[in-house]
Scaffold this motif. Sequence first.
Motif, PDB file in Angstrom:
ATOM      1  N   HIS A   1       0.682  -1.118  -0.055  1.00 29.10           N
ATOM      2  CA  HIS A   1      -0.062  -0.102  -0.133  1.00 29.10           C
ATOM      3  C   HIS A   1       1.014   1.149   0.060  1.00 29.10           C
ATOM      4  N   VAL A   2       0.975   1.977  -1.292  1.00 28.76           N
ATOM      5  CA  VAL A   2       1.623   3.249  -1.183  1.00 28.76           C
ATOM      6  C   VAL A   2       0.864   4.287  -0.351  1.00 28.76           C
ATOM      7  N   GLU A   3       1.465   5.067   0.523  1.00 23.14           N
ATOM      8  CA  GLU A   3       0.881   6.075   1.398  1.00 23.14           C
ATOM      9  C   GLU A   3       1.689   7.410   1.491  1.00 23.14           C
ATOM     10  N   ASP A   4       1.014   8.334   1.491  1.00 21.39           N
ATOM     11  CA  ASP A   4       1.436   9.563   2.062  1.00 21.39           C
ATOM     12  C   ASP A   4       2.824   9.918   1.284  1.00 21.39           C
ATOM     13  N   ILE A   5       2.539  10.352  -0.207  1.00 23.64           N
ATOM     14  CA  ILE A   5       3.677  10.599  -0.994  1.00 23.64           C
ATOM     15  C   ILE A   5       3.591  12.347  -0.992  1.00 23.64           C
TER      16      ILE A   5
ATOM     17  N   LYS B   1      10.798  17.879 -10.699  1.00 22.44           N
ATOM     18  CA  LYS B   1      12.158  17.208 -10.793  1.00 22.44           C
ATOM     19  C   LYS B   1      12.174  15.710 -11.001  1.00 22.44           C
ATOM     20  N   GLN B   2      11.092  15.237 -11.230  1.00 24.30           N
ATOM     21  CA  GLN B   2      10.902  13.504 -11.254  1.00 24.30           C
ATOM     22  C   GLN B   2      11.077  12.977  -9.743  1.00 24.30           C
ATOM     23  N   LEU B   3      11.134  13.812  -8.799  1.00 21.68           N
ATOM     24  CA  LEU B   3      11.360  12.932  -7.575  1.00 21.68           C
ATOM     25  C   LEU B   3      10.342  12.110  -7.097  1.00 21.68           C
TER      26      LEU B   3
ATOM     27  N   ASP C   1      -4.405   4.937  -3.327  1.00 19.32           N
ATOM     28  CA  ASP C   1      -5.579   5.882  -3.440  1.00 19.32           C
ATOM     29  C   ASP C   1      -5.227   7.225  -3.734  1.00 19.32           C
ATOM     30  N   CYS C   2      -5.784   7.958  -4.562  1.00 14.37           N
ATOM     31  CA  CYS C   2      -5.352   9.487  -4.829  1.00 14.37           C
ATOM     32  C   CYS C   2      -6.448  10.162  -5.535  1.00 14.37           C
ATOM     33  N   ASP C   3      -6.317  11.509  -5.510  1.00 10.93           N
ATOM     34  CA  ASP C   3      -7.219  12.473  -5.816  1.00 10.93           C
ATOM     35  C   ASP C   3      -7.123  12.405  -7.357  1.00 10.93           C
TER      36      ASP C   3
ATOM     37  N   GLY D   1      -2.976  11.240 -13.465  1.00  9.20           N
ATOM     38  CA  GLY D   1      -1.939  11.389 -14.448  1.00  9.20           C
ATOM     39  C   GLY D   1      -0.515  10.982 -14.086  1.00  9.20           C
ATOM     40  N   PHE D   2      -0.340  11.758 -12.852  1.00 11.63           N
ATOM     41  CA  PHE D   2       1.051  11.452 -12.401  1.00 11.63           C
ATOM     42  C   PHE D   2       1.315   9.860 -12.285  1.00 11.63           C
ATOM     43  N   TYR D   3       0.256   9.239 -11.505  1.00 10.55           N
ATOM     44  CA  TYR D   3       0.520   7.877 -11.188  1.00 10.55           C
ATOM     45  C   TYR D   3       0.638   7.001 -12.431  1.00 10.55           C
TER      46      TYR D   3
END
Length: 157
Positions: free
Chosen positions: A94-98, A107-109, A132-134, A139-141
Motif C-alpha cells: 500500500h503506497v501512502e503519504d507521498i 524534478k521527477q522526484l 488511493d489518490c485524488d 496522470g502522475f500515477y
Amino acid sequence: MAVLPPGYSIRRIEPRDYEEVVETLKVLTVVGDVTRAKFEETVEFWNNSTVKAGNAEIRAYNPHVIVNAEGRVVATGTVLIERKIIRNCGLVGHVEDIAVAKDQQGKQLGLLLIQYLTRLAHEAGCYKVILDCDEKNVGFYEKCGYRRCGVEMDHRL
Ligand code: ACO
C-alpha cells in the motif's frame, strides 16, 4: 529512465528527520500538532513492526525520504506491506503519504520515489501494489506505471 539529481539520495526515515518530514508532509494534508517525541515513537514503531514474507521476517512499514545534496529532506513516502489470507496468504503493498516539497516538484522526484517503493514491495513478494489518490493526481500515477482500478471510498468520524 529517470535518475536522481546529483547528490540526492533515497533512504529510510530516521528519528532526526522530524522537522523536515513534518514540513514536507504539509503539501499533502493537515499534519496536526505532532511533537518530536510522538514522531520518534512512531518511527520506532515502524522500525519494529514486521511481517512474514516467505521464510523471512521483513519490515511491514517502509517509510522513505529523498534528501538533497545538502542533506535536506525534499520528499517522503511509504509503502506498507500487508499479509492477507487470500492469494495463498499473499502480500499486498500500500503506497501512502507521498509528498514532494513545493520547490522540488517537477524534478521527477515523485516518480523516482514511487518507482523505488513499488520495486521494494515487489521484491518483498507483493503480488500487487495499490494506492488511493485524488483525480488530479491520476496522470502522475499513470506516468509511474499505475492504472485506474476500482473506486476509493471512506468513512470518517
Ligand atoms: N497530473 C498529471 N501529471 C503529473 C502530475 C499531475 N498532478 N504531477 C506530475 N505529473 C507528471 C510530470 O509532468 C512528469 O511527467 P513527464 O515525465 O512527462 O515530465 C511525471 O508526472 C513525473 O512527475 P514528477 O516530477 O516526478 O512529480 P513530482 O515530483 O512533482 O511529484 C506529486 C508529484 C507527488 C503529486 C507532487 O506534486 C506532490 O507532492 N503533490 C502534493 C501532495 C500529493 O498530492 N501527493 C500525492 C498523494 S496520493 C498518495 O499519497 C498515495
